[in-house]
Design a protein around this motif. Structure first.
Motif: not given
Length: 1076
Positions: A746, A748, A782, A785-787, A789
């Motif tokens: 999480s 950056k 992920s 694309d960290p978003s 879900q």
């Protein structure tokens, strides 16, 4: 007028042999190069007639020679009659010779001539065969004229073709084939015989090469031209010489011979090409193996012969070596090969001559040190320690005066190596307190030096005060370091005095075994130096090490070079502690794991050589898992081997799993506290992962506290977070692992940060090991694309991830950021494995497309090879990850015992990895595991002989693996042969650990136990400095040696100057009186 004898001498005449009328016109004489048609005889149908005609001809000549001794030489010369193939003129009356073109059919019917009508004769030479060796004769069988060839050693009058022994010997020899010349023309009349041997000098075409007559043949180890390497081999292959004019190389010729021909041409055309000479010498091993044929144990004479050939090549190249470096390389090769041929006295004389002219060369000094160390007759502790200390002094002086950065870097590497050899020698001879004190002082001088102390004399004066104060030193409890001592102006309290510990009574009635037990206890007490006030120092004053004892042993690194010297010194410290290195030093002068005199022990040996283990059945071996405990092996250092799962290879292991309690070893707590001081107090971040792995392996419960302390100190180090997650995974705390990885991902951080993609790969692997392939794919995507879900991944996101991994990999490679590039190459391979369809040989839900994943790895390897980066450690680490994926694919299927995969594909990929990194024991072990145990041949032995055990890859680790493989898949005798091959090689001859395990192996094998004493005496002759090796006589061999032999062993140990705590004679006297 004819004589009376001539009138009565008549020629036998047969009805079928009537001569045809001679034409009145005389025949024209033919030229010598022409052959008359009438003289050509069909040997297939008229062999008996030709033999009979030849017999009558010889009989006539012999009788005429006896009857008339005064006949003119022009008419009676044998050569004129036997070698002249021309027809006689028609006018010449000669009723002895005539031409018969039809023959006698009765010969074919009855099988021979009518002996009653054949004049008596005898053969010249008593039956010896012309052109053959003297032991071959012609023999007549029975009453019929059937001739055979037999040797003079054959009993009776029978034929050699009826002798089974002779036929067996003949079947092993190579046949010689007679072939026409390359241009297809027949031989001239001058060549009146068929040559059974190749010509002394071969014709040379364009680009062909061949040795001069009688000169050295570089395609063979025997030095001279051999028939087997000439025309016969080319004719056997069926190659057409006329198809390629001037091409002398057979299409089926081995790669080694082709290379040998090319190198021999280079050294003839350019003798000053020293690199070609050296390559030619190294190639002789491959040529020798080809000539050996079947694999067998190389004899002493064969080894000397090979060494003699190499020695002759080196001597031939020496006059052409004009550059100093080239001359040193050739001289070094001469001394190395000469040590196998010359006697010790001659070798020492030659070493004295070399050191007078090239004594400044570090390469020659190292070889001379190895020579002096292994000479049993002349070795003493005092003599060798003086030799090493003199070199240490020279290097210290040279380094203090060095101005160029490259020169200072080279001298620094040499100084570290000499110091390592010095301290290992002190420890092996029983002076462990002095060796540990030397390392404590050197680490204080290098890592804890006060900033204002730049001058050597000033620093030594200040350090002397620190040492003599006896405050806690590096690695001891409560140590703060030399810098803190100077900052505190010397106000520190020394540690409290230690009380002496009592001895344990020996649990044996054997006095020699009891002495060994007491000596081992005293050795264990002296692992660390004592203080002046300690109670034990009163009984043994050598336990206290004063600064005067250390001053001449310490290296000194000037400030400009100290940063680089620190990393080299850290690796050397780990080697001194018998641990694998941390991969911090890449200096060519500092070959830690490859040096037989400092290499650490092989941990897997202890479980390999049990009496019930060696020689297991192949089907039993195939059910076993690979040997994951690889301490002492060679592999690329990465977190997956530092913090491995239970089903993968480990670089380190628990201290008690490596060393036994009473073995001479470094104190484990001192080694760990030293690493802690270097990482936490001195700020050496490069070794933080290594230290954390050591703490986790030895104290798993306290690893969490250590990891949190390191993360607090080095909060931006992504690799430490990843290491902490792997530790919790190994301890079984899955929920905590997900929290740690979620927390670190999480944050950056750019993708170009070292370790950022490593965290995502680790998270993917953890789900993959749990057979959660869809969740593993989601974690991997992920990172792009960290978003994201949930576990559902769209095809668009997969394409985006592939593009991102590929582009980042290529960009990092172009900017030479190899670590980041390799991490994204791993991500791309995992993505291909999880998403590609159409996998061949995979039918399990827990398996992916292994072919697509390996294709991605191969593509990146090809790109690295095109940039000359294929030998990078990051490339090796990536291939280890590929091997891990192969092993996962092979062991995860629907049926636990039968995973759907193609073993041949796995072996093919691993063989490619071994070809790139022949020393990597992970690749070798997996290849051996994947190989079927039911094959007649052994591909593992083949790749060991051709790759891993060949120069320049031959080392202690590969030899150890070869022995271990024979213990798994071979027999007791094949294991012994592997041991012998290792211990006669240059890389392992002086390895104490290998000798000890060989000794114990021979002692435990019932078939070999009779030779155990011979092996022991060979071991102490090869390693006369090792006290541990001498002590094997009082432990392993105590029941096999007499009391006089054991006393002799102790006498040798004491004469060589090795450290003894308890005198044997005094102990035996006290044992009789029960004073012990």
């Amino acid at each position: 007028m004819a004589s009376k004898d001539e009138r009565h001498r008549t020629v036998p005449k047969f009805g079928s042999f009537k001569p045809k009328p001679t034409p009145s016109k005389p025949a024209e004489p033919q030229l010598p190069s022409e052959k008359p048609q009438e003289a050509i005889v069909d040997h297939d149908s008229k062999a008996a007639k030709v033999s009979d005609s030849h017999s009558r001809k010889n009989d006539s000549e012999y009788a005429g020679h006896r009857g008339d001794h005064h006949r003119p030489s022009s008419s009676s010369t044998p050569s004129a009659q036997t070698r002249d193939h021309r027809k006689a003129p028609a006018g010449a009356s000669n009723d002895v010779f005539f031409v018969d073109k039809s023959g006698d059919p009765l010969i074919l019917r009855y099988g021979s001539n009518d002996r009653s009508r054949v004049p008596s004769y005898r053969r010249s030479g008593w039956g010896r065969l012309m052109g053959a060796a003297g032991i071959i004769t012609i023999n007549r069988d029975k009453n019929r004229e059937e001739f055979s060839i037999r040797g003079v050693r054959d009993r009776g009058n029978g034929s050699a073709f009826r002798n089974k022994n002779s036929l067996a010997e003949a079947s092993q020899s190579k046949p010689k084939r007679i072939r026409s010349s390359a241009d297809g023309t027949l031989s001239t009349e001058v060549d009146d015989f068929v040559a059974l041997e190749p010509p002394r000098k071969r014709r040379r075409g364009e680009g062909a090469s061949s040795p001069e007559p009688g000169g050295p043949d570089y395609r063979s180890i025997y030095g001279k031209t051999r028939a087997a390497d000439d025309p016969d081999s080319r004719s056997e292959s069926g190659s057409d010489a006329s198809a390629h004019p001037g091409d002398e190389v057979d299409d089926e010729m081995s790669t080694a011979k082709r290379k040998s021909i090319e190198l021999s041409r280079r050294v003839r055309e350019s003798p000053e090409d020293i690199e070609a000479w050296i390559m030619l010498v190294k190639l002789q091993d491959s040529l020798f193996r080809e000539n050996e044929g079947d694999v067998h144990q190389r004899s002493t004479e064969e080894a000397k012969g090979l060494a003699g050939l190499k020695l002759s090549l080196y001597k031939e190249a020496l006059p052409h070596a004009t550059a100093p470096l080239d001359r040193q390389r050739i001289l070094h090769g001469i001394m190395r090969e000469g040590s196998k041929v010359w006697d010790p006295k001659a070798l020492r004389k030659r070493w004295d001559e070399v050191m007078k002219t090239d004594g400044d060369s570090f390469m020659f000094w190292k070889s001379r040190l190895d020579f002096e160390l292994t000479q049993t007759s002349t070795f003493t502790y005092e003599g060798l320690i003086s030799f090493v200390l003199e070199r240490l002094r020279i290097l210290n002086e040279a380094l203090s005066k060095a101005s160029a950065a490259e020169e200072a870097r080279t001298l620094s590497s040499q100084l570290v190596y000499v110091f390592l050899r010095l301290t290992r020698f002190l420890h092996d001879t029983g002076r462990s307190e002095l060796a540990v004190s030397a390392w404590q002082a050197t680490l204080e001088l290098t890592f804890s030096r006060p900033p204002e102390d730049e001058d050597f004399e000033t620093s030594m004066s200040s350090f002397s005060d620190f040492w003599q104060s006896e405050v806690p030193r590096m690695g001891e409890i409560g140590a703060n370091g030399w810098r803190h001592f100077v900052d505190a102006t010397g106000i520190e309290d020394p540690p409290e005095a230690k009380m002496g510990s009592s001895r344990d009574d020996p649990q044996t009635r054997d006095p020699f075994k009891a002495w060994a037990s007491i000596e081992q206890q005293e050795t264990a007490k002296s692992r660390m130096p004592a203080r002046t006030l300690d109670e034990e120092s009163e009984d043994d004053p050598f336990r206290v090490v004063m600064f005067s004892d250390l001053k001449d042993l310490l290296p000194w690194f000037p400030l400009p070079i100290i940063d680089e010297a620190r990393l080299q010194l850290l690796d050397a410290f780990l080697v001194f502690c018998r641990l694998p290195t941390a991969g911090l030093s890449n200096s060519p002068e500092y070959s830690d794991l490859n040096d037989t005199f400092v290499a650490g022990p092989g941990q897997a040996f202890e479980i390999t050589f049990r009496a019930d283990f060696v020689g297991e059945k192949p089907f039993e071996i195939s059910k076993k898992m690979p040997e994951f405990r690889q301490q002492g092996g060679i592999m690329a250092l990465s977190q997956e081997v530092l913090f491995p799962a239970s089903t993968w290879f480990r670089y380190l292991d628990k201290w008690t799993s490596i060393f036994l309690t009473n073995t001479p070893q470094v104190d484990a707590s001192w080694a760990l506290r030293t690493l802690q001081f270097l990482v936490r107090t001195c700020g050496i971040e490069e070794i933080a992962e290594y230290y954390l792995a050591m703490e986790w392996l030895n104290e798993p419960s306290g690893a969490r506290t250590v990891a949190k302390g390191l993360l607090k100190q080095y909060s931006s180090n992504m690799k430490l977070y990843n290491a902490y997650a792997l530790i919790e995974w190994g301890n079984g705390n899955v929920d905590l692992v997900n929290k740690v990885l979620s927390s670190v991902t999480s944050q950056k951080s750019p993708s170009a940060t070292p370790g950022s993609q490593l965290v995502w790969n680790t998270w993917t692997w953890l789900h993959l090991e749990s057979s959660q392939m869809q969740i593993a794919l989601s974690r991997l995507c992920s990172s792009v694309d960290p978003s994201l879900q949930g576990s559902a991944v769209s095809p668009a996101l997969i394409l985006k991830a592939k593009s991102h991994f590929s582009s980042t990999r290529d960009y990092s490679l172009s900017s030479l950021q190899l670590e980041i590039s390799a991490q994204h190459a791993e991500s791309l391979a995992l993505l291909e494995y999880l998403t590609s369809e159409g996998c061949i040989g995979s039918s399990s839900g827990a398996q992916g497309n292994i072919v697509a994943a390996m294709a991605s790895i191969t593509s990146f390897s090809t790109e690295l090879a095109s940039r000359n980066l294929s030998k990078s450690p990051y490339h090796e680490s990536l291939l280890q990850t590929a091997a891990r994926l192969l092993y996962y694919h092979a062991t995860h299927g629907q049926v636990p015992t039968r995973s759907p995969y193609r073993p041949s594909y796995m072996r093919e990929q691993l063989l490619t990895f071994v070809a790139l990194f022949p020393r990597n024991t992970i690749f070798l072990e997996l290849f051996a595991w994947a190989e079927s145990g039911l094959r007649i041949d052994d591909p593992v032995r083949d790749i060991l002989e051709s790759m891993s055990l060949a120069e320049p890859y031959d080392c202690v680790a590969t030899r150890r693996f070869a022995v271990q493989h024979e213990a798994h898949a071979g027999t007791v005798h094949s294991t012994r042969a592997a041991f012998e091959a290792a211990l006669v090689s240059d890389t392992c001859r002086g390895n104490v650990d290998l000798w000890i395990h060989y000794l114990r192996f021979v002692h435990s094998a019932r078939e070999l136990k009779a030779k155990v004493k011979d092996v022991f005496y060979r071991a102490i002759a090869a390693c006369p400095w090792s006290k541990e090796l001498y002590m094997e006589a009082f432990g392993t061999l105590v029941k096999d040696m007499s009391s006089s032999e054991l006393r002799s062993v102790f006498s040798i140990l004491a004469e060589k100057g090795l450290r003894v705590h308890v005198d044997l004679d005094e102990f035996l006297e006290g044992w009789k009186n029960r004073r012990w």
